[in-house]
Design a protein around this motif. Structure first.
Motif, PDB file in Angstrom:
ATOM      1  N   UNK A 142      48.546  42.409  40.656  1.00  0.00           N
ATOM      2  CA  UNK A 142      48.997  43.801  40.802  1.00  0.00           C
ATOM      3  C   UNK A 142      48.834  44.553  39.488  1.00  0.00           C
ATOM      4  N   UNK A 143      49.180  43.905  38.397  1.00  0.00           N
ATOM      5  CA  UNK A 143      49.085  44.552  37.083  1.00  0.00           C
ATOM      6  C   UNK A 143      47.639  44.875  36.722  1.00  0.00           C
ATOM      7  N   UNK A 144      46.729  43.913  36.917  1.00  0.00           N
ATOM      8  CA  UNK A 144      45.364  44.162  36.467  1.00  0.00           C
ATOM      9  C   UNK A 144      44.663  45.195  37.337  1.00  0.00           C
ATOM     10  N   UNK A 150      39.939  45.523  36.076  1.00  0.00           N
ATOM     11  CA  UNK A 150      38.722  45.111  36.779  1.00  0.00           C
ATOM     12  C   UNK A 150      37.757  46.280  36.952  1.00  0.00           C
ATOM     13  N   UNK A 151      38.084  47.423  36.348  1.00  0.00           N
ATOM     14  CA  UNK A 151      37.270  48.611  36.539  1.00  0.00           C
ATOM     15  C   UNK A 151      37.470  49.161  37.934  1.00  0.00           C
ATOM     16  N   UNK A 152      36.416  49.720  38.501  1.00  0.00           N
ATOM     17  CA  UNK A 152      36.501  50.194  39.878  1.00  0.00           C
ATOM     18  C   UNK A 152      36.365  49.009  40.820  1.00  0.00           C
ATOM     19  N   UNK A 153      37.365  48.807  41.681  1.00  0.00           N
ATOM     20  CA  UNK A 153      37.267  47.736  42.658  1.00  0.00           C
ATOM     21  C   UNK A 153      36.186  48.073  43.671  1.00  0.00           C
ATOM     22  N   UNK A 154      35.293  47.120  43.881  1.00  0.00           N
ATOM     23  CA  UNK A 154      34.186  47.342  44.805  1.00  0.00           C
ATOM     24  C   UNK A 154      34.329  46.542  46.087  1.00  0.00           C
ATOM     25  N   UNK A 258      33.709  46.532  38.902  1.00  0.00           N
ATOM     26  CA  UNK A 258      32.550  46.690  38.026  1.00  0.00           C
ATOM     27  C   UNK A 258      32.866  46.372  36.565  1.00  0.00           C
ATOM     28  N   UNK A 259      34.108  45.924  36.297  1.00  0.00           N
ATOM     29  CA  UNK A 259      34.452  45.505  34.934  1.00  0.00           C
ATOM     30  C   UNK A 259      35.166  44.154  34.912  1.00  0.00           C
ATOM     31  N   UNK A 260      35.206  43.463  36.061  1.00  0.00           N
ATOM     32  CA  UNK A 260      35.857  42.163  36.067  1.00  0.00           C
ATOM     33  C   UNK A 260      36.038  41.626  37.470  1.00  0.00           C
ATOM     34  N   UNK A 261      36.416  40.352  37.541  1.00  0.00           N
ATOM     35  CA  UNK A 261      36.665  39.715  38.833  1.00  0.00           C
ATOM     36  C   UNK A 261      37.702  38.620  38.644  1.00  0.00           C
ATOM     37  N   UNK A 273      37.414  36.848  34.886  1.00  0.00           N
ATOM     38  CA  UNK A 273      36.461  37.285  33.869  1.00  0.00           C
ATOM     39  C   UNK A 273      36.522  38.802  33.797  1.00  0.00           C
ATOM     40  N   UNK A 274      36.824  39.327  32.609  1.00  0.00           N
ATOM     41  CA  UNK A 274      36.910  40.771  32.414  1.00  0.00           C
ATOM     42  C   UNK A 274      35.992  41.195  31.288  1.00  0.00           C
ATOM     43  N   UNK A 275      35.279  42.275  31.507  1.00  0.00           N
ATOM     44  CA  UNK A 275      34.302  42.754  30.525  1.00  0.00           C
ATOM     45  C   UNK A 275      34.954  43.052  29.179  1.00  0.00           C
TER      46      UNK A 275
END
Length: 342
Positions: A142-144, A150-154, A258-261, A273-275
């Motif tokens: 929830x926090x991340x 994670x950037x924009x969730x895709x 687009x910045x992590x998963x 993994x986060x950019x």
């Protein structure tokens, strides 16, 4: 010298329904960690209530009506079959009791709305069991998501691969029925992950689903369901639930941006993994059922809001109802939105 301020008396509970889940609530309320007091139990089977009460040193009411009429009960846990939730919950709220209701809130949006109307009239606290939100790993998810790590969730995938034997369904006449269970793998077992998914990702705009009864007999509902959805954010979701997956498979959730998963398996983070180099914290194991009990008791004591609201629980039922409608019609469906002004 100022006299000490007396502490408020503990919240006094009754439990309605002493089946498998009801007995788990008994254990949490009687644990040393609970600030509340369990006073009495009731069940449609009065003998079962008396037996469980005797085992645990509490009282047994002869009926639900008797329990709700007691002035020494502040709150109730309701753990009866899902299709009976509305009648019992509305009666409890009208009797002036705070209510901690087992999942789902009800088996239809219409019945869920009747519960919510009674909640609003009563001014009492209502929360619905969705204890997976209280796992530290899910709090981290929830926090991340909220902080944009994670950037924009895709996209997201959720898998609920469970096994329930034929004996499980045969063990109770209400199991696997539309009238009392309200559905199968999704409504009964998968609803926890539906709630978690909506809490993390937000509103679903439209979905398409397949449902089937593939590995069981003598039940009316599905044992396998797969849904794809478009979220209001534009992200895409795949949600799969089954009670026909033999073996001990983990419940798996993957969130991709687009910045992590991040991927969890039965609450354990197996990939992150986060950019921008965010680090994974240490997670302390907790009793998630107890944590939600404590959250509910705090809300009753303070008049605050519990983490799981009736509106959110209603959204989970709307998602599931839309899945079943799509499975029947073969068409995309939009989940029912909240009534205007709600």
């Amino acid at each position: 010298m100022t006299a000490p301020v007396p502490s408020a008396p503990p919240v006094r509970f009754g439990i309605i329904g002493v089946g498998v889940i009801g007995r788990q609530h008994v254990a949490r309320l009687l644990s040393d960690a609970s600030p509340a007091v369990l006073v009495t139990l009731a069940d449609a089977n009065a003998e079962a209530a008396a037996a469980i009460a005797a085992e645990n040193g509490v009282e047994a009411a002869t009926s639900v009506e008797e329990l709700l009429a007691r002035p020494d009960i502040d709150a109730v846990v309701i753990a009866v079959p899902s299709g009976l939730h509305a009648d019992v919950t509305i009666a409890a709220l009208e009797a002036g009791k705070h209510v901690f209701l087992e999942k789902p809130i009800e088996i239809t949006v219409e019945a869920s709305d009747r519960i919510r109307e009674a909640e609003q009239r009563s001014g009492r606290i209502l929360s619905i069991a969705s204890q997976r939100r209280f796992a530290p790993e899910n709090q981290f998810l929830k926090r991340i998501v909220s902080e944009g790590m994670l950037g924009r969730l895709t996209s997201a995938t959720v898998e609920v691969p469970l096994w329930r034997s034929q004996e499980y369904y045969d063990s109770g006449a209400w199991r696997g029925t539309w009238k009392l269970d309200g559905g199968g793998a999704l409504m009964n077992q998968g609803v926890h992950l539906v709630d978690l998914t909506l809490w993390l990702l937000g509103e679903v705009e439209e979905l398409f689903a397949y449902t089937g009864l593939l590995a069981h007999e003598r039940i009316e509902v599905e044992d396998t369901v797969t849904a794809t959805a478009r979220l209001a954010s534009g992200a895409q979701l795949t949600f799969q639930a089954t009670t026909a997956a033999f073996g001990d498979l983990p419940i798996r959730m993957s969130l991709m941006g687009d910045a992590g998963s991040i991927v969890t398996e039965s609450e354990r983070v197996v990939h992150f993994h986060a950019r921008d180099g965010w680090e994974l914290p240490e997670f302390e194991a907790v009793d998630i059922m107890l944590e939600q009990h404590l959250d509910f008791v705090r809300a009753v004591e303070t008049g605050g809001s519990p983490l799981v609201s009736s509106a959110e629980a209603r959204a989970a039922v709307a998602f599931i109802e839309a899945v079943y409608a799509s499975g029947r019609t073969g068409k995309p469906v939009r989940p029912a939105s909240l009534p205007a002004g709600d």
